[in-house]
Design a protein around this motif. Structure first.
Motif, PDB file in Angstrom:
ATOM      1  N   PHE B  92     -14.925  11.281 -90.888  1.00  0.00           N
ATOM      2  CA  PHE B  92     -14.362   9.939 -90.977  1.00  0.00           C
ATOM      3  C   PHE B  92     -15.173   9.014 -90.069  1.00  0.00           C
ATOM      4  O   PHE B  92     -15.202   9.192 -88.856  1.00  0.00           O
ATOM      5  CB  PHE B  92     -12.887   9.950 -90.579  1.00  0.00           C
ATOM      6  CG  PHE B  92     -12.043  10.803 -91.493  1.00  0.00           C
ATOM      7  CD1 PHE B  92     -12.208  10.742 -92.867  1.00  0.00           C
ATOM      8  CD2 PHE B  92     -11.093  11.673 -90.989  1.00  0.00           C
ATOM      9  CE1 PHE B  92     -11.448  11.523 -93.719  1.00  0.00           C
ATOM     10  CE2 PHE B  92     -10.327  12.457 -91.832  1.00  0.00           C
ATOM     11  CZ  PHE B  92     -10.510  12.381 -93.196  1.00  0.00           C
ATOM     12  N   GLN B  93     -15.800   8.025 -90.674  1.00  0.00           N
ATOM     13  CA  GLN B  93     -16.747   7.180 -89.947  1.00  0.00           C
ATOM     14  C   GLN B  93     -16.059   6.276 -88.922  1.00  0.00           C
ATOM     15  O   GLN B  93     -16.712   5.783 -88.018  1.00  0.00           O
ATOM     16  CB  GLN B  93     -17.536   6.314 -90.942  1.00  0.00           C
ATOM     17  CG  GLN B  93     -18.347   7.110 -91.945  1.00  0.00           C
ATOM     18  CD  GLN B  93     -19.434   7.928 -91.279  1.00  0.00           C
ATOM     19  OE1 GLN B  93     -20.182   7.430 -90.446  1.00  0.00           O
ATOM     20  NE2 GLN B  93     -19.514   9.211 -91.613  1.00  0.00           N
ATOM     21  N   ASN B  94     -14.774   6.061 -89.096  1.00  0.00           N
ATOM     22  CA  ASN B  94     -14.065   5.152 -88.192  1.00  0.00           C
ATOM     23  C   ASN B  94     -13.464   5.873 -86.991  1.00  0.00           C
ATOM     24  O   ASN B  94     -12.757   5.273 -86.203  1.00  0.00           O
ATOM     25  CB  ASN B  94     -12.954   4.431 -88.957  1.00  0.00           C
ATOM     26  CG  ASN B  94     -11.985   5.392 -89.616  1.00  0.00           C
ATOM     27  OD1 ASN B  94     -12.395   6.323 -90.310  1.00  0.00           O
ATOM     28  ND2 ASN B  94     -10.702   5.199 -89.392  1.00  0.00           N
ATOM     29  N   MET B  95     -13.716   7.175 -86.895  1.00  0.00           N
ATOM     30  CA  MET B  95     -13.104   7.939 -85.809  1.00  0.00           C
ATOM     31  C   MET B  95     -14.168   8.622 -84.954  1.00  0.00           C
ATOM     32  O   MET B  95     -15.233   8.982 -85.452  1.00  0.00           O
ATOM     33  CB  MET B  95     -12.184   9.018 -86.382  1.00  0.00           C
ATOM     34  CG  MET B  95     -11.037   8.470 -87.199  1.00  0.00           C
ATOM     35  SD  MET B  95     -10.041   9.825 -87.831  1.00  0.00           S
ATOM     36  CE  MET B  95      -9.107   8.944 -89.083  1.00  0.00           C
TER      37      MET B  95
END
Lengths: 231, 245
Positions: B92-95
Protein backbone atom coordinates in the motif's frame (compact mmCIF):
# COMPACT_ATOMS: atom_id res chain seq x y z
CA UNK A 1 -17.91 59.18 -14.36
CA UNK A 2 -15.78 58.48 -11.29
CA UNK A 3 -17.16 61.57 -9.66
CA UNK A 4 -20.64 60.18 -10.12
CA UNK A 5 -19.68 56.80 -8.68
CA UNK A 6 -18.13 58.41 -5.64
CA UNK A 7 -21.24 60.49 -5.23
CA UNK A 8 -23.36 57.32 -5.25
CA UNK A 9 -21.21 55.50 -2.73
CA UNK A 10 -22.76 56.67 0.56
CA UNK A 11 -26.25 55.89 -0.77
CA UNK A 12 -25.17 52.52 -2.10
CA UNK A 13 -23.69 51.44 1.20
CA UNK A 14 -26.77 52.47 3.08
CA UNK A 15 -28.06 50.23 5.87
CA UNK A 16 -30.76 48.50 3.85
CA UNK A 17 -28.58 47.91 0.82
CA UNK A 18 -25.83 46.32 2.90
CA UNK A 19 -28.40 44.14 4.64
CA UNK A 20 -29.87 43.21 1.25
CA UNK A 21 -26.47 42.33 -0.23
CA UNK A 22 -25.50 40.44 2.91
CA UNK A 23 -28.64 38.36 2.70
CA UNK A 24 -28.01 37.64 -0.97
CA UNK A 25 -24.39 36.74 -0.27
CA UNK A 26 -25.56 34.33 2.42
CA UNK A 27 -27.91 32.70 -0.08
CA UNK A 28 -25.08 32.25 -2.59
CA UNK A 29 -22.76 30.99 0.12
CA UNK A 30 -25.46 28.67 1.47
CA UNK A 31 -26.33 27.22 -1.93
CA UNK A 32 -22.64 26.71 -2.73
CA UNK A 33 -21.89 25.12 0.63
CA UNK A 34 -24.90 22.82 0.45
CA UNK A 35 -24.03 21.85 -3.11
CA UNK A 36 -20.39 21.15 -2.26
CA UNK A 37 -21.05 19.21 0.95
CA UNK A 38 -24.14 17.25 -0.09
CA UNK A 39 -22.65 16.81 -3.56
CA UNK A 40 -19.44 15.37 -2.16
CA UNK A 41 -21.25 12.97 0.17
CA UNK A 42 -23.72 11.83 -2.50
CA UNK A 43 -20.97 11.77 -5.13
CA UNK A 44 -18.84 9.51 -2.93
CA UNK A 45 -21.85 7.26 -2.36
CA UNK A 46 -22.56 7.07 -6.11
CA UNK A 47 -18.91 6.32 -6.87
CA UNK A 48 -18.96 3.57 -4.21
CA UNK A 49 -22.13 2.04 -5.60
CA UNK A 50 -20.49 1.89 -9.01
CA UNK A 51 -17.47 0.09 -7.49
CA UNK A 52 -19.59 -2.77 -6.10
CA UNK A 53 -19.36 -6.08 -7.86
CA UNK A 54 -22.17 -8.25 -6.57
CA UNK A 55 -24.91 -9.27 -8.95
CA UNK A 56 -27.61 -8.39 -6.42
CA UNK A 57 -26.58 -4.74 -6.51
CA UNK A 58 -26.65 -4.49 -10.31
CA UNK A 59 -29.96 -2.55 -10.44
CA UNK A 60 -28.54 -0.04 -7.97
CA UNK A 61 -25.45 0.35 -10.16
CA UNK A 62 -27.61 1.01 -13.22
CA UNK A 63 -29.60 3.62 -11.30
CA UNK A 64 -26.38 5.31 -10.23
CA UNK A 65 -25.09 5.37 -13.81
CA UNK A 66 -28.44 6.67 -15.08
CA UNK A 67 -28.45 9.40 -12.45
CA UNK A 68 -24.89 10.52 -13.13
CA UNK A 69 -25.16 10.42 -16.90
CA UNK A 70 -28.46 12.35 -16.83
CA UNK A 71 -27.57 15.17 -14.49
CA UNK A 72 -24.11 15.60 -15.95
CA UNK A 73 -25.62 16.24 -19.36
CA UNK A 74 -28.65 18.36 -18.54
CA UNK A 75 -27.99 22.14 -18.34
CA UNK A 76 -28.14 23.52 -14.82
CA UNK A 77 -31.08 25.75 -15.69
CA UNK A 78 -33.09 22.81 -17.01
CA UNK A 79 -32.44 20.80 -13.84
CA UNK A 80 -33.53 23.79 -11.81
CA UNK A 81 -36.78 24.08 -13.79
CA UNK A 82 -37.30 20.32 -13.63
CA UNK A 83 -37.03 20.27 -9.84
CA UNK A 84 -39.05 23.46 -9.51
CA UNK A 85 -41.97 22.23 -11.62
CA UNK A 86 -41.83 18.69 -10.21
CA UNK A 87 -42.40 20.06 -6.75
CA UNK A 88 -45.09 22.39 -8.03
CA UNK A 89 -46.91 19.50 -9.74
CA UNK A 90 -46.66 17.28 -6.70
CA UNK A 91 -48.21 20.05 -4.67
CA UNK A 92 -45.35 20.21 -2.18
CA UNK A 93 -44.99 23.79 -1.08
CA UNK A 94 -41.27 24.13 -0.57
CA UNK A 95 -39.42 27.42 -0.16
CA UNK A 96 -37.59 28.45 -3.33
CA UNK A 97 -34.26 28.23 -1.55
CA UNK A 98 -34.88 24.56 -0.77
CA UNK A 99 -35.80 23.87 -4.40
CA UNK A 100 -32.57 25.54 -5.50
CA UNK A 101 -30.57 23.66 -2.85
CA UNK A 102 -31.95 20.32 -4.06
CA UNK A 103 -31.08 21.19 -7.66
CA UNK A 104 -27.51 22.20 -6.91
CA UNK A 105 -27.05 19.06 -4.81
CA UNK A 106 -28.23 16.81 -7.64
CA UNK A 107 -25.87 18.42 -10.13
CA UNK A 108 -22.89 18.55 -7.79
CA UNK A 109 -23.42 14.88 -6.87
CA UNK A 110 -23.36 13.85 -10.54
CA UNK A 111 -20.19 15.80 -11.34
CA UNK A 112 -18.34 14.95 -8.13
CA UNK A 113 -19.12 11.25 -8.42
CA UNK A 114 -17.31 11.26 -11.76
CA UNK A 115 -14.35 13.16 -10.31
CA UNK A 116 -14.18 10.73 -7.38
CA UNK A 117 -14.56 7.71 -9.64
CA UNK A 118 -11.70 9.03 -11.76
CA UNK A 119 -9.63 9.26 -8.58
CA UNK A 120 -10.49 5.68 -7.61
CA UNK A 121 -9.56 4.48 -11.08
CA UNK A 122 -6.21 6.22 -10.87
CA UNK A 123 -5.12 3.89 -8.06
CA UNK A 124 -3.38 0.80 -9.40
CA UNK A 125 -5.47 -2.36 -9.66
CA UNK A 126 -2.88 -4.29 -7.63
CA UNK A 127 -3.77 -2.28 -4.54
CA UNK A 128 -7.28 -3.73 -4.75
CA UNK A 129 -5.88 -7.24 -5.20
CA UNK A 130 -3.67 -6.94 -2.14
CA UNK A 131 -6.51 -5.55 -0.04
CA UNK A 132 -8.99 -8.18 -1.24
CA UNK A 133 -6.51 -10.99 -0.57
CA UNK A 134 -6.25 -9.72 3.02
CA UNK A 135 -10.03 -9.69 3.44
CA UNK A 136 -10.60 -5.95 3.16
CA UNK A 137 -14.22 -5.27 2.20
CA UNK A 138 -15.13 -2.52 -0.27
CA UNK A 139 -15.49 0.15 2.40
CA UNK A 140 -12.28 -0.80 4.23
CA UNK A 141 -10.36 -0.86 0.95
CA UNK A 142 -11.64 2.56 -0.07
CA UNK A 143 -11.13 4.09 3.34
CA UNK A 144 -7.68 2.73 4.20
CA UNK A 145 -6.10 2.18 0.80
CA UNK A 146 -7.83 3.83 -2.15
CA UNK A 147 -9.02 7.23 -0.93
CA UNK A 148 -5.70 8.17 0.70
CA UNK A 149 -4.02 7.56 -2.66
CA UNK A 150 -6.82 9.10 -4.72
CA UNK A 151 -6.94 12.51 -2.99
CA UNK A 152 -4.18 13.93 -5.14
CA UNK A 153 -6.21 13.09 -8.24
CA UNK A 154 -9.59 14.07 -6.78
CA UNK A 155 -8.86 17.37 -5.02
CA UNK A 156 -7.66 19.66 -7.83
CA UNK A 157 -10.59 19.03 -10.21
CA UNK A 158 -13.04 18.92 -7.28
CA UNK A 159 -12.04 22.39 -6.12
CA UNK A 160 -11.98 23.59 -9.71
CA UNK A 161 -15.56 22.38 -9.91
CA UNK A 162 -16.50 24.07 -6.61
CA UNK A 163 -15.27 27.42 -7.94
CA UNK A 164 -17.27 27.05 -11.17
CA UNK A 165 -20.16 25.89 -9.09
CA UNK A 166 -20.31 29.02 -6.92
CA UNK A 167 -20.82 31.06 -10.08
CA UNK A 168 -23.44 28.66 -11.40
CA UNK A 169 -25.61 29.16 -8.32
CA UNK A 170 -26.43 32.52 -9.95
CA UNK A 171 -28.93 30.58 -12.07
CA UNK A 172 -31.07 30.08 -8.98
CA UNK A 173 -32.17 33.69 -9.57
CA UNK A 174 -34.17 32.31 -12.52
CA UNK A 175 -36.68 30.69 -10.17
CA UNK A 176 -36.68 33.74 -7.95
CA UNK A 177 -34.13 32.88 -5.28
CA UNK A 178 -32.57 36.07 -3.99
CA UNK A 179 -28.85 35.41 -4.40
CA UNK A 180 -25.98 37.69 -5.36
CA UNK A 181 -26.58 38.07 -9.08
CA UNK A 182 -30.27 38.69 -8.52
CA UNK A 183 -29.46 41.25 -5.84
CA UNK A 184 -27.18 43.01 -8.30
CA UNK A 185 -29.97 43.31 -10.82
CA UNK A 186 -32.37 44.62 -8.19
CA UNK A 187 -29.94 47.30 -7.01
CA UNK A 188 -29.16 48.23 -10.60
CA UNK A 189 -32.88 48.63 -11.27
CA UNK A 190 -33.16 50.81 -8.21
CA UNK A 191 -30.95 53.29 -10.04
CA UNK A 192 -27.44 52.58 -8.80
CA UNK A 193 -24.96 52.49 -11.64
CA UNK A 194 -24.18 49.07 -13.04
CA UNK A 195 -20.41 49.54 -12.63
CA UNK A 196 -20.75 50.14 -8.92
CA UNK A 197 -23.28 47.41 -8.29
CA UNK A 198 -21.58 44.67 -10.23
CA UNK A 199 -18.12 45.61 -8.99
CA UNK A 200 -19.46 45.06 -5.49
CA UNK A 201 -21.04 41.75 -6.55
CA UNK A 202 -17.77 40.69 -8.16
CA UNK A 203 -15.86 41.41 -4.97
CA UNK A 204 -18.29 39.35 -2.92
CA UNK A 205 -18.06 36.41 -5.32
CA UNK A 206 -14.30 36.67 -5.09
CA UNK A 207 -14.45 36.83 -1.30
CA UNK A 208 -16.43 33.57 -1.32
CA UNK A 209 -14.44 31.63 -3.89
CA UNK A 210 -10.86 32.70 -3.12
CA UNK A 211 -10.77 31.32 0.44
CA UNK A 212 -12.28 28.12 -0.94
CA UNK A 213 -9.40 27.76 -3.40
CA UNK A 214 -6.91 28.41 -0.61
CA UNK A 215 -8.67 25.80 1.50
CA UNK A 216 -8.40 23.36 -1.42
CA UNK A 217 -4.68 24.00 -1.71
CA UNK A 218 -4.23 23.48 2.04
CA UNK A 219 -6.21 20.25 1.91
CA UNK A 220 -4.08 19.05 -0.98
CA UNK A 221 -0.92 19.65 1.01
CA UNK A 222 -2.30 17.75 3.97
CA UNK A 223 -4.06 14.84 2.30
CA UNK A 224 -1.91 14.34 -0.77
CA UNK A 225 1.65 15.24 0.15
CA UNK A 226 4.31 14.25 -2.33
CA UNK A 227 7.00 12.37 -0.47
CA UNK A 228 9.22 11.07 -3.20
CA UNK A 229 12.55 11.58 -1.53
CA UNK A 230 14.14 8.58 -3.20
CA UNK A 231 15.46 5.45 -1.54
CA UNK B 1 -5.60 -35.80 4.83
CA UNK B 2 -4.25 -33.30 2.34
CA UNK B 3 -3.66 -29.80 3.58
CA UNK B 4 -4.93 -28.44 0.30
CA UNK B 5 -6.47 -30.51 -2.46
CA UNK B 6 -7.16 -29.06 -5.87
CA UNK B 7 -9.23 -31.20 -8.24
CA UNK B 8 -10.22 -30.48 -11.83
CA UNK B 9 -9.81 -26.76 -11.34
CA UNK B 10 -10.76 -24.64 -14.36
CA UNK B 11 -10.77 -20.90 -14.89
CA UNK B 12 -11.06 -18.50 -17.80
CA UNK B 13 -10.44 -14.86 -18.63
CA UNK B 14 -13.65 -14.09 -20.46
CA UNK B 15 -13.92 -16.73 -23.17
CA UNK B 16 -10.23 -17.67 -23.01
CA UNK B 17 -9.61 -20.77 -20.88
CA UNK B 18 -6.55 -20.39 -18.64
CA UNK B 19 -6.81 -23.45 -16.43
CA UNK B 20 -8.11 -26.66 -18.00
CA UNK B 21 -8.42 -29.12 -15.17
CA UNK B 22 -5.70 -28.76 -12.55
CA UNK B 23 -5.23 -31.62 -10.05
CA UNK B 24 -2.84 -30.73 -7.27
CA UNK B 25 -2.80 -32.45 -3.88
CA UNK B 26 -0.68 -30.60 -1.31
CA UNK B 27 0.39 -32.20 1.96
CA UNK B 28 1.20 -30.27 5.13
CA UNK B 29 4.69 -28.80 4.89
CA UNK B 30 4.88 -29.40 1.15
CA UNK B 31 6.70 -26.82 -0.90
CA UNK B 32 5.30 -27.05 -4.41
CA UNK B 33 7.24 -25.37 -7.18
CA UNK B 34 5.09 -24.35 -10.14
CA UNK B 35 7.06 -23.90 -13.34
CA UNK B 36 6.15 -23.48 -16.97
CA UNK B 37 6.16 -21.00 -19.83
CA UNK B 38 4.43 -17.60 -19.60
CA UNK B 39 0.69 -17.92 -19.93
CA UNK B 40 0.67 -21.53 -18.78
CA UNK B 41 -1.60 -20.65 -15.86
CA UNK B 42 0.84 -20.81 -12.93
CA UNK B 43 -0.10 -17.45 -11.46
CA UNK B 44 -3.76 -18.01 -12.24
CA UNK B 45 -3.83 -21.06 -9.95
CA UNK B 46 -2.72 -18.84 -7.07
CA UNK B 47 -5.20 -16.10 -7.95
CA UNK B 48 -8.07 -18.57 -8.15
CA UNK B 49 -7.04 -20.11 -4.82
CA UNK B 50 -7.13 -16.63 -3.23
CA UNK B 51 -10.60 -15.96 -4.63
CA UNK B 52 -9.38 -13.15 -6.90
CA UNK B 53 -10.61 -14.99 -10.01
CA UNK B 54 -13.70 -17.22 -9.83
CA UNK B 55 -13.16 -20.86 -10.84
CA UNK B 56 -15.45 -22.12 -13.59
CA UNK B 57 -15.17 -25.78 -12.56
CA UNK B 58 -13.43 -28.08 -10.10
CA UNK B 59 -13.04 -28.14 -6.36
CA UNK B 60 -10.64 -26.85 -3.75
CA UNK B 61 -10.56 -28.62 -0.41
CA UNK B 62 -8.83 -27.08 2.58
CA UNK B 63 -8.14 -29.70 5.28
CA UNK B 64 -11.12 -31.76 4.18
CA UNK B 65 -13.51 -28.80 3.88
CA UNK B 66 -14.77 -27.91 0.44
CA UNK B 67 -14.33 -24.21 -0.35
CA UNK B 68 -17.34 -22.66 -2.08
CA UNK B 69 -15.94 -19.70 -4.02
CA UNK B 70 -19.44 -18.33 -4.66
CA UNK B 71 -19.90 -17.89 -0.93
CA UNK B 72 -18.17 -14.66 0.14
CA UNK B 73 -18.05 -15.73 3.79
CA UNK B 74 -16.36 -19.03 2.88
CA UNK B 75 -13.77 -17.19 0.79
CA UNK B 76 -13.11 -14.84 3.70
CA UNK B 77 -12.54 -17.82 6.00
CA UNK B 78 -10.11 -19.28 3.47
CA UNK B 79 -8.19 -16.01 3.32
CA UNK B 80 -7.69 -16.19 7.06
CA UNK B 81 -5.61 -19.32 6.50
CA UNK B 82 -3.99 -18.69 3.13
CA UNK B 83 -1.89 -15.64 2.22
CA UNK B 84 -0.35 -14.51 -1.05
CA UNK B 85 2.72 -12.48 -2.02
CA UNK B 86 2.41 -10.80 -5.40
CA UNK B 87 4.96 -10.40 -8.17
CA UNK B 88 4.64 -6.60 -8.05
CA UNK B 89 4.70 -6.59 -4.19
CA UNK B 90 1.43 -4.59 -4.16
CA UNK B 91 2.42 -2.73 -1.02
CA UNK B 92 0.00 0.00 0.00
CA UNK B 93 1.70 3.14 -1.26
CA UNK B 94 0.04 5.39 1.31
CA UNK B 95 1.37 3.47 4.29
CA UNK B 96 4.76 3.07 5.92
CA UNK B 97 6.49 -0.30 6.04
CA UNK B 98 5.19 -0.95 9.54
CA UNK B 99 1.65 0.14 8.65
CA UNK B 100 1.67 -2.13 5.61
CA UNK B 101 2.41 -5.09 7.84
CA UNK B 102 0.02 -4.18 10.66
CA UNK B 103 -3.00 -2.79 8.80
CA UNK B 104 -4.79 -6.05 8.04
CA UNK B 105 -4.28 -7.70 11.46
CA UNK B 106 -5.35 -4.50 13.26
CA UNK B 107 -8.10 -3.05 11.05
CA UNK B 108 -9.55 -6.22 9.55
CA UNK B 109 -8.86 -8.91 12.14
CA UNK B 110 -9.30 -6.43 15.01
CA UNK B 111 -6.31 -7.68 16.95
CA UNK B 112 -4.74 -5.40 19.59
CA UNK B 113 -2.43 -2.88 17.95
CA UNK B 114 0.45 -3.14 20.42
CA UNK B 115 0.70 -6.91 20.12
CA UNK B 116 0.52 -6.81 16.31
CA UNK B 117 3.21 -4.12 16.13
CA UNK B 118 5.56 -6.15 18.30
CA UNK B 119 5.12 -9.14 16.00
CA UNK B 120 5.48 -6.96 12.91
CA UNK B 121 8.75 -5.49 14.17
CA UNK B 122 10.08 -8.99 14.80
CA UNK B 123 9.01 -10.17 11.33
CA UNK B 124 10.55 -7.15 9.64
CA UNK B 125 13.76 -7.63 11.60
CA UNK B 126 13.79 -11.26 10.46
CA UNK B 127 13.67 -10.22 6.80
CA UNK B 128 16.38 -7.64 7.46
CA UNK B 129 14.26 -4.50 7.46
CA UNK B 130 14.17 -3.63 11.14
CA UNK B 131 15.61 -0.18 10.38
CA UNK B 132 13.12 0.74 7.64
CA UNK B 133 9.88 0.69 9.64
CA UNK B 134 8.92 4.30 8.91
CA UNK B 135 9.87 4.36 5.25
CA UNK B 136 7.27 4.44 2.50
CA UNK B 137 7.31 1.77 -0.24
CA UNK B 138 8.56 4.22 -2.88
CA UNK B 139 11.62 4.88 -0.73
CA UNK B 140 12.69 1.23 -0.81
CA UNK B 141 14.40 -0.91 -3.40
CA UNK B 142 12.46 -3.68 -5.11
CA UNK B 143 14.06 -6.38 -3.00
CA UNK B 144 13.25 -4.51 0.19
CA UNK B 145 9.66 -3.97 -0.93
CA UNK B 146 9.26 -7.65 -1.71
CA UNK B 147 10.55 -8.59 1.74
CA UNK B 148 8.03 -6.19 3.29
CA UNK B 149 5.36 -7.97 1.24
CA UNK B 150 6.52 -11.31 2.63
CA UNK B 151 6.45 -9.94 6.18
CA UNK B 152 2.97 -8.55 5.52
CA UNK B 153 1.73 -11.96 4.41
CA UNK B 154 3.37 -13.67 7.40
CA UNK B 155 1.78 -11.19 9.84
CA UNK B 156 -1.52 -12.82 8.88
CA UNK B 157 -0.15 -16.09 10.31
CA UNK B 158 -1.13 -18.16 7.28
CA UNK B 159 -1.02 -21.94 7.21
CA UNK B 160 -0.37 -21.81 3.49
CA UNK B 161 1.68 -19.21 1.67
CA UNK B 162 1.35 -18.55 -2.05
CA UNK B 163 4.31 -16.86 -3.74
CA UNK B 164 3.65 -15.46 -7.21
CA UNK B 165 6.93 -14.89 -9.08
CA UNK B 166 8.22 -12.95 -6.13
CA UNK B 167 11.64 -12.40 -7.68
CA UNK B 168 10.58 -11.70 -11.26
CA UNK B 169 10.53 -7.92 -10.87
CA UNK B 170 13.85 -7.74 -9.05
CA UNK B 171 17.39 -6.94 -10.12
CA UNK B 172 19.51 -10.11 -10.06
CA UNK B 173 21.56 -8.95 -7.09
CA UNK B 174 18.39 -8.41 -5.05
CA UNK B 175 17.01 -11.87 -5.72
CA UNK B 176 19.11 -13.69 -3.16
CA UNK B 177 17.94 -11.60 -0.21
CA UNK B 178 14.31 -12.48 -1.00
CA UNK B 179 15.09 -16.13 -1.59
CA UNK B 180 16.89 -16.31 1.75
CA UNK B 181 13.70 -15.18 3.48
CA UNK B 182 11.67 -17.87 1.72
CA UNK B 183 14.24 -20.55 2.43
CA UNK B 184 13.83 -19.89 6.16
CA UNK B 185 10.07 -20.39 5.85
CA UNK B 186 10.51 -23.69 4.05
CA UNK B 187 12.79 -24.86 6.84
CA UNK B 188 10.10 -23.90 9.35
CA UNK B 189 7.68 -26.28 7.61
CA UNK B 190 5.35 -23.73 6.05
CA UNK B 191 3.15 -25.16 3.29
CA UNK B 192 3.93 -23.16 0.17
CA UNK B 193 3.04 -22.91 -3.48
CA UNK B 194 5.81 -21.12 -5.32
CA UNK B 195 5.54 -19.83 -8.87
CA UNK B 196 9.00 -18.95 -10.07
CA UNK B 197 11.45 -18.79 -12.94
CA UNK B 198 14.36 -19.22 -10.54
CA UNK B 199 14.97 -22.84 -11.42
CA UNK B 200 17.97 -23.23 -9.13
CA UNK B 201 15.89 -21.99 -6.22
CA UNK B 202 12.84 -24.10 -7.11
CA UNK B 203 15.04 -27.14 -7.33
CA UNK B 204 16.61 -26.49 -3.97
CA UNK B 205 13.54 -25.55 -1.96
CA UNK B 206 10.68 -27.58 -3.49
CA UNK B 207 9.54 -30.93 -2.19
CA UNK B 208 7.72 -31.39 -5.48
CA UNK B 209 7.70 -29.55 -8.77
CA UNK B 210 4.77 -29.29 -11.18
CA UNK B 211 5.40 -28.38 -14.82
CA UNK B 212 2.46 -26.58 -16.42
CA UNK B 213 1.66 -25.87 -20.02
CA UNK B 214 -1.52 -24.38 -21.46
CA UNK B 215 -3.51 -24.64 -18.28
CA UNK B 216 -2.62 -28.24 -17.50
CA UNK B 217 -0.12 -29.93 -15.22
CA UNK B 218 1.97 -31.91 -17.67
CA UNK B 219 4.14 -33.59 -15.09
CA UNK B 220 4.61 -33.51 -11.34
CA UNK B 221 7.41 -35.14 -9.44
CA UNK B 222 10.24 -34.46 -7.04
CA UNK B 223 12.58 -31.69 -8.15
CA UNK B 224 15.41 -33.97 -9.18
CA UNK B 225 13.23 -36.03 -11.52
CA UNK B 226 11.68 -32.97 -13.14
CA UNK B 227 15.00 -31.27 -13.77
CA UNK B 228 17.27 -34.26 -14.46
CA UNK B 229 15.07 -37.01 -15.81
CA UNK B 230 11.66 -35.73 -16.86
CA UNK B 231 9.34 -38.28 -18.43
CA UNK B 232 7.50 -35.86 -20.71
CA UNK B 233 9.14 -34.43 -23.80
CA UNK B 234 7.59 -30.99 -23.22
CA UNK B 235 9.00 -30.82 -19.72
CA UNK B 236 12.42 -31.79 -21.01
CA UNK B 237 12.45 -29.11 -23.71
CA UNK B 238 11.28 -26.41 -21.27
CA UNK B 239 13.77 -27.36 -18.59
CA UNK B 240 16.69 -27.62 -21.01
CA UNK B 241 15.83 -24.25 -22.57
CA UNK B 242 15.54 -22.48 -19.28
CA UNK B 243 18.62 -24.08 -17.71
CA UNK B 244 20.78 -23.20 -20.69
CA UNK B 245 20.86 -19.50 -19.90
Amino acid sequence: MFARLIEELPGFFGYYNVLFLGKAALATLGLSAIGCVVGTVLGLLLALIRMTGSRALAPLRWLAILFVETFRRVPFLVTLMLVFFSFQLSGADLPLFVVAAISVSLIAAAFLSEIIRGGFDSVHRNQWDAATAMNFGLLDTVRHVILPQAWRVILPPAFGFFVLFIKDTALASQIGVLELTYAGKVLNNKGFSAALVFAAILLIYFAISYPLSRFGARLEERLAPSRHQGP
Amino acid sequence: MHHLDIKGLEAAYGAVPVLSGIDLPVAKGDVIGLIGPSGSGKSTILRVLMGLIPPTAGTVTLEGNLVDYRDAAAVRRLRERVAIVFQQYNLFQNMTVLENVTVAPVKIRKRPKGEVETEARALLAKVGLGDKLDRFPDQLSGGQQQRVAIARALALKPEILLLDEVTAALDPELVSEVLDSIRLLAEDGMTMLIVSHEMGFIREVSSRVAFLDRGRIIEMDDARTIFDAPREERTRSFVSKILRH
